[in-house]
Design a protein around this motif. Structure first.
Motif, PDB file in Angstrom:
ATOM      1  N   UNK A 190      45.038  49.572  31.547  1.00  0.00           N
ATOM      2  CA  UNK A 190      44.536  50.350  30.418  1.00  0.00           C
ATOM      3  C   UNK A 190      43.468  51.306  30.948  1.00  0.00           C
ATOM      4  N   UNK A 191      43.652  52.602  30.706  1.00  0.00           N
ATOM      5  CA  UNK A 191      42.684  53.602  31.182  1.00  0.00           C
ATOM      6  C   UNK A 191      42.251  54.449  29.991  1.00  0.00           C
ATOM      7  N   UNK A 192      40.947  54.484  29.767  1.00  0.00           N
ATOM      8  CA  UNK A 192      40.396  55.237  28.645  1.00  0.00           C
ATOM      9  C   UNK A 192      39.474  56.320  29.217  1.00  0.00           C
ATOM     10  N   UNK A 193      39.834  57.577  29.000  1.00  0.00           N
ATOM     11  CA  UNK A 193      39.045  58.705  29.510  1.00  0.00           C
ATOM     12  C   UNK A 193      38.263  59.340  28.378  1.00  0.00           C
ATOM     13  N   UNK A 198      38.547  51.916  33.339  1.00  0.00           N
ATOM     14  CA  UNK A 198      39.836  51.575  33.946  1.00  0.00           C
ATOM     15  C   UNK A 198      39.929  50.049  34.051  1.00  0.00           C
ATOM     16  N   UNK A 199      40.931  49.460  33.386  1.00  0.00           N
ATOM     17  CA  UNK A 199      41.098  48.002  33.376  1.00  0.00           C
ATOM     18  C   UNK A 199      42.476  47.664  33.940  1.00  0.00           C
ATOM     19  N   UNK A 200      42.511  46.780  34.953  1.00  0.00           N
ATOM     20  CA  UNK A 200      43.781  46.367  35.556  1.00  0.00           C
ATOM     21  C   UNK A 200      43.945  44.857  35.414  1.00  0.00           C
ATOM     22  N   UNK A 201      45.168  44.439  35.122  1.00  0.00           N
ATOM     23  CA  UNK A 201      45.433  43.023  34.966  1.00  0.00           C
ATOM     24  C   UNK A 201      45.573  42.362  36.341  1.00  0.00           C
ATOM     25  N   UNK A 247      45.860  38.786  36.441  1.00  0.00           N
ATOM     26  CA  UNK A 247      46.639  37.578  36.163  1.00  0.00           C
ATOM     27  C   UNK A 247      46.515  37.262  34.700  1.00  0.00           C
ATOM     28  N   UNK A 248      46.976  36.065  34.308  1.00  0.00           N
ATOM     29  CA  UNK A 248      46.910  35.684  32.922  1.00  0.00           C
ATOM     30  C   UNK A 248      45.457  35.567  32.467  1.00  0.00           C
ATOM     31  N   UNK A 249      45.082  36.389  31.493  1.00  0.00           N
ATOM     32  CA  UNK A 249      43.724  36.427  30.937  1.00  0.00           C
ATOM     33  C   UNK A 249      42.675  36.817  31.972  1.00  0.00           C
ATOM     34  N   UNK A 250      43.095  37.511  33.044  1.00  0.00           N
ATOM     35  CA  UNK A 250      42.146  37.965  34.072  1.00  0.00           C
ATOM     36  C   UNK A 250      42.306  39.463  34.279  1.00  0.00           C
ATOM     37  N   UNK A 251      41.173  40.195  34.203  1.00  0.00           N
ATOM     38  CA  UNK A 251      41.211  41.652  34.320  1.00  0.00           C
ATOM     39  C   UNK A 251      40.137  42.126  35.297  1.00  0.00           C
ATOM     40  N   UNK A 252      40.394  43.271  35.896  1.00  0.00           N
ATOM     41  CA  UNK A 252      39.403  43.956  36.747  1.00  0.00           C
ATOM     42  C   UNK A 252      38.931  45.184  35.973  1.00  0.00           C
ATOM     43  N   UNK A 253      37.630  45.277  35.710  1.00  0.00           N
ATOM     44  CA  UNK A 253      37.078  46.367  34.902  1.00  0.00           C
ATOM     45  C   UNK A 253      36.200  47.278  35.754  1.00  0.00           C
ATOM     46  N   UNK A 274      31.900  42.847  34.562  1.00  0.00           N
ATOM     47  CA  UNK A 274      32.659  41.669  34.131  1.00  0.00           C
ATOM     48  C   UNK A 274      33.645  42.068  33.021  1.00  0.00           C
ATOM     49  N   UNK A 275      34.847  41.573  33.098  1.00  0.00           N
ATOM     50  CA  UNK A 275      35.885  41.884  32.096  1.00  0.00           C
ATOM     51  C   UNK A 275      36.171  40.643  31.259  1.00  0.00           C
ATOM     52  N   UNK A 276      35.975  40.749  29.963  1.00  0.00           N
ATOM     53  CA  UNK A 276      36.257  39.650  29.052  1.00  0.00           C
ATOM     54  C   UNK A 276      37.651  39.849  28.454  1.00  0.00           C
ATOM     55  N   UNK A 277      38.519  38.892  28.710  1.00  0.00           N
ATOM     56  CA  UNK A 277      39.921  39.011  28.264  1.00  0.00           C
ATOM     57  C   UNK A 277      40.018  39.255  26.760  1.00  0.00           C
ATOM     58  N   UNK A 278      39.213  38.544  25.986  1.00  0.00           N
ATOM     59  CA  UNK A 278      39.287  38.666  24.528  1.00  0.00           C
ATOM     60  C   UNK A 278      39.039  40.100  24.087  1.00  0.00           C
ATOM     61  N   UNK A 279      38.055  40.764  24.713  1.00  0.00           N
ATOM     62  CA  UNK A 279      37.721  42.131  24.316  1.00  0.00           C
ATOM     63  C   UNK A 279      38.805  43.115  24.734  1.00  0.00           C
TER      64      UNK A 279
END
Length: 408
Positions: free
Chosen positions: A338-341, A348-351, A353-359, A373-378
């Motif tokens: 997911x990329x928001x400009x 820029x958020x990349x998955x 793994x399951x419920x794990x993201x790189x922000x 830190x990337x919170x999966x819920x958000x």
């Protein structure tokens, strides 16, 4: 033990059991069935043998006949019957059964049968017409006195008679447009003062708008137009054979809906709507109130009737109402990035793994992105917000003026 004696006892038991079955089970059951058959007014009648049902009474007598397409009223109006209600009536006719035999009587007036208030006539295939006279209610009101023409007096359950003794309106087909939603292939709506629009079914649950623009249509809403008209009911029939449609505002309809069963627009029916009128209605507890109704008529013709205001309110008035409004359609679990400009920063958020993201967030003018830190819920909430976002208006021909909409 004596084998011969045991065998003899076994034969006796078998004979006794067989006799019990024949006398107390089989023959008794057959005798009971025969008694029930004899107790039926239309003895041994199969529903399929009924060809005509007529009810003579002081107010609103009627007659209905079986046609190739089903039952239909021929008196007091030429009109289709309410299939569900009339099925009950036909089954009731075949199952009419006397509850008590009174026999021959000297004075029929004691039972209200000298001049019966109701007279039922049944036309039967391969049999003579059966005429049933219905008289007064019994003292307990649970039964009605009755007699076949020239026959003994007996009683029938009141509820069996009440099936027939209903207003014609209660037994008449009150469907506004007689096309089921799954049969609809094309729908054209022409609201008064608005641009007409058309949707066409491409697949079972896939509709497309063809007029005024070519676009994907909202399938549920499109099919809902046909469904709403099919399940809508006439409030009251106003005029059976109207000669002046202008007095109802139907010479120049304020709303026209066409429902076609083919994609070429040649077969189908629809509804035209005219003027509105307020009429007094009585609620379930006797409370009176004035409610809004509209004059209507099927496109195929027939009587003028009134429909409730809710029928009109539920119809779409603009093409936008039936257009597909989802901005982006995807499966949230399938998204890997997911990329928001934005003018000030890029997210820029990349998955991983399951419920794990790189922000990563890059500020305007910054050489490197900052890892946060990337919170999966958000992240999940944002993806769902985008997925469920709907358009509230379309500009179909924006031309070169994207800046006008803040999109330059």
């Amino acid at each position: 033990m004596n084998p011969r004696k045991n065998l003899l006892l076994l034969l006796v038991l078998l004979l006794a059991g067989g006799a019990y079955y024949l006398f107390d089970v089989k023959w008794a059951g057959e005798e009971k069935t025969e008694e029930e058959r004899k107790a039926k007014v239309l003895k041994g009648l199969d529903e399929k043998r009924l060809l005509r049902i007529a009810l003579e009474r002081e107010k609103e007598p009627y007659q209905a006949i079986r046609t190739e397409k089903g039952w239909r009223f021929v008196k007091p109006v030429d009109a289709a019957v309410d299939k569900e209600e009339f099925d009950k009536l036909v089954k009731g006719a075949a199952g009419l059964k006397e509850t008590r035999r009174i026999g021959s009587v000297q004075d029929l007036s004691e039972f209200g049968l000298a001049k019966p208030g109701l007279r039922l006539t049944f036309g039967l295939k391969g049999r003579e017409v059966v005429v049933l006279h219905i008289g007064d209610r019994s003292p307990t009101r649970a039964s009605r006195y009755a007699a076949l023409k020239g026959g003994p007096v007996f009683t029938l359950p009141s509820e069996s008679v009440d099936l027939f003794d209903k207003p014609v309106f209660a037994l008449r087909d009150k469907t506004v447009v007689p096309i089921k939603s799954d049969k609809a292939q094309m729908i054209t709506v022409a609201p008064g003062g608005e641009t007409p629009f058309t949707v066409v079914r491409r697949e079972k649950d896939d509709w497309e708008m063809t007029v005024p623009v070519a676009d994907k249509a909202a399938s549920t809403d499109s099919e809902g137009v046909a469904s709403g008209l099919y399940y809508a009911r006439v409030h009251r029939f106003v005029e059976e054979k109207p000669k002046d449609l202008a007095k109802y505002g139907l010479d120049k309809p304020t709303f026209t809906v066409r429902v076609y069963t083919d994609k070429k627009g040649k077969e189908g029916d629809g509804l035209i709507l005219g003027k509105s009128v307020r009429e007094e209605t009585v609620g379930p507890r006797g409370a009176k109130s004035k409610k809004l109704f509209y004059y209507g008529r099927r496109l195929s013709g027939g009587p003028v009737f009134l429909v409730r205001n809710t029928v009109v309110k539920d119809l779409p008035r603009t093409a936008f109402a039936l257009r597909h409004k989802t901005v982006l359609d995807y499966d949230v679990d399938d998204i890997t990035r997911l990329r928001i400009e934005m003018p000030g920063e890029t997210v820029d958020v990349r998955r991983l793994g399951k419920k794990k993201w790189d922000l990563r967030v890059t500020k305007a003018g910054a050489a490197e992105a900052a890892k946060l830190p990337a919170l999966h819920k958000h992240v999940d909430d944002v993806l769902w917000d985008i997925k469920w976002a709907n358009a509230v208006e379309y500009v179909d021909s924006p031309g070169e003026e994207l800046a006008k909409y803040g999109l330059g």
